[in-house]
Every structure is written in structure tokens, then in C-alpha cells.
Scaffold this active site. Sequence first.
Site, PDB file in Angstrom:
ATOM      1  N   LYS A   1     -71.362 -14.774 -43.707  1.00 55.34           N
ATOM      2  CA  LYS A   1     -71.278 -16.110 -43.124  1.00 55.34           C
ATOM      3  C   LYS A   1     -72.013 -17.063 -44.054  1.00 55.34           C
ATOM      4  O   LYS A   1     -73.228 -16.952 -44.248  1.00 55.34           O
ATOM      5  CB  LYS A   1     -71.893 -16.142 -41.730  1.00 55.34           C
ATOM      6  CG  LYS A   1     -71.791 -17.516 -41.052  1.00 55.34           C
ATOM      7  CD  LYS A   1     -72.400 -17.488 -39.665  1.00 55.34           C
ATOM      8  CE  LYS A   1     -72.311 -18.836 -38.974  1.00 55.34           C
ATOM      9  NZ  LYS A   1     -72.908 -18.828 -37.632  1.00 55.34           N
TER      10      LYS A   1
ATOM     11  N   LYS B   1     -66.732 -15.691 -42.998  1.00 51.70           N
ATOM     12  CA  LYS B   1     -66.649 -17.043 -42.434  1.00 51.70           C
ATOM     13  C   LYS B   1     -67.296 -18.031 -43.397  1.00 51.70           C
ATOM     14  O   LYS B   1     -68.434 -17.796 -43.826  1.00 51.70           O
ATOM     15  CB  LYS B   1     -67.375 -17.077 -41.088  1.00 51.70           C
ATOM     16  CG  LYS B   1     -67.337 -18.435 -40.384  1.00 51.70           C
ATOM     17  CD  LYS B   1     -68.156 -18.412 -39.099  1.00 51.70           C
ATOM     18  CE  LYS B   1     -68.106 -19.774 -38.416  1.00 51.70           C
ATOM     19  NZ  LYS B   1     -68.941 -19.825 -37.203  1.00 51.70           N
TER      20      LYS B   1
END
Length: 322
Positions: A194, A247
Site C-alpha cells: 500500500k 494499492k
Amino acid sequence: MYRRPRRNRKSSVIRGMVEETRLSTKDFIFPLFLLGGKNQKTEVKSMPGIFRFSTDLMLKEVESCMELGINAFDIFPAYTEDQKDKYATESHNPETFYLKAIQKIKETFPEACIMTDVAMDPYSSDGHDGLVKDGKILNDETLEILGKMAVAQAQAGADIIGPSDMMDGRVGYLREQLDDHGYTDVSIMSYTAKYASAFYGPFREALDSAPKMGDKKTYQMDPANLYEAMIEADLDTEEGADFLMVKPALAYLDVIRLLKDNYNVPIAAYNVSGEYSMIKASAERGWLDGERAMLESLLSIKRSGANVILSYFAKEFALLQK
């Protein structure tokens, strides 16, 4: 010329037969935003077509999606400031509207797959994913809070928990807590890679969860780093993650491919709010064909190696298949 690649492009039927990448509604998890109260539905201004729903209206939204073939949902709660505190205590309050909603959705649609978010920021008065002390994000002290949150979500009926906090060691800690409380069947979709991205802005508006001070660069990954993702993936797989997530998706297709080529667990990718909003805004202005841009971007995520795609386009894609 004995070889002419154009022969396999000469008609839509032939192009369809040799198509290498195919999207299905089965590929998607649809993120949804939950509000407290009843009969509440408000559009997220920076995400055209995306709404926040109270539980009663979210049940109707889930039903309409399942009729289109979307059966997996990631639910994010939007709490008001008066419900937040430094220790995110509302996150594991059994009477909180988020946990009650998960329970209600699973009771109504037991065949649906419900994913939840494990991080402090929706409930934190500091707006960070971890506990803040003297301007620093505390790692190990945060784990205990995340553990209580994960167990409460599993107890409410979550099928998959999604630790999005990026604290070190949290996957192993959460797996241990879930197992100790009897939730061995609850999966962990770890936000493995992320990144500290500029593409999260509309999401933070949807949940009103932006940090009150500083940024998230001491725990989210540096966008310049590719192979650091393998350090995170090694740890998450060793600690028991069932899925590895990247992400955002579109600016990190190389990371998706790297994890796909090196790990034998399903790879998920989050097609985040900013990626959605860029296409929507351009389409509204006539700068892009929105439908084609959506399909091309989703295909690129699947082609790069994602088995699962979290996307705000999920319902729109499903409607096109009817």
C-alpha cells in the site's frame, strides 16, 4: 509474408476467440460506504455515481448488485467526529452501527462475501491508521487495537478482513487473534503493498478520514520502491495472509506483476478512488470515452496479474454485461 497477425484481428468473432484477458463480474469486490442512521443516501461529490448508504438502503444496494452477479463487497464506515477518539474505541463496540450492519447484511444475504477494513483511521480523532503519540505512529501498541477490531468484525460475520494499516507484524498478530477466538475460517486479504499515494483523496472525502497532522509516509510505502514490495509480501505470506493486495492499481501494475510472478497466493488490486474519479471527470468533460477507458483500465489490472479487483466501477461493469 507467411505470418500476418492482422488475420486474427479481422472480425469481432475472431478477436473474441483469441482474446487473452477476460473480465468477469466474479473478478470484482465492490467497495461500499456505510452511514449511521436510517434512510440516508448521499453522493460522494468527488466520486460521481458513488454514494454513502445507511444500513437499510445498503441492503437494497447489495441486493441490486447481487442480481447483476456481484457477490463480494468491501464495506467502509463513515463516522462523525463526535464518534472518534484517540484509541478508536468505537471500532470494537459491539453496538456500533458498522458491526450491526455487517451482521444484518450477512443475515439477509448469507451467500454474499463481506470484506471489512482493519485500520484506525475511520475511528481515530487523529485520522491515522495507527496510534499517535508525540507526533509518531506507534506500531506495536496499535496491534492490540487492530486485534480487537478484527475479532469484533469476525464476530459480526465478516468473511474476509482487510488490514489496511501497514503496521509491521499485523498480519501474524491478527491471524493469531482470530484463531485464538475460533475464527480460523476468516480470511485475511492483506494490504501488502500500500503506497503513500496521491490517488486516495476522494476516498478520504467519502469517510472524512484524512490525517489531522502530518502524512502517512512513515508506514505506507514509497512510490519509488518496487522490490520493497517483496519484503512486505514475504512477511505477509509467512504470517498467514490468504491474499496479497496492491494499492493503488493503475500506477503500480509492475508491482502486481512482480507479486503474481513470485507468490502462490491470489493477488488482489485496489482500483482506488482517484483512479475512478479521473476517468469520471474526464468523461464528464468529453475528453475521454468513459466506458472504453473504464474497460481498458480494468483489463490492464487483470492482464498485469490480479486475480481480484476492488473497484468502484464494479457495478457499472456488471450493468454492461446484461
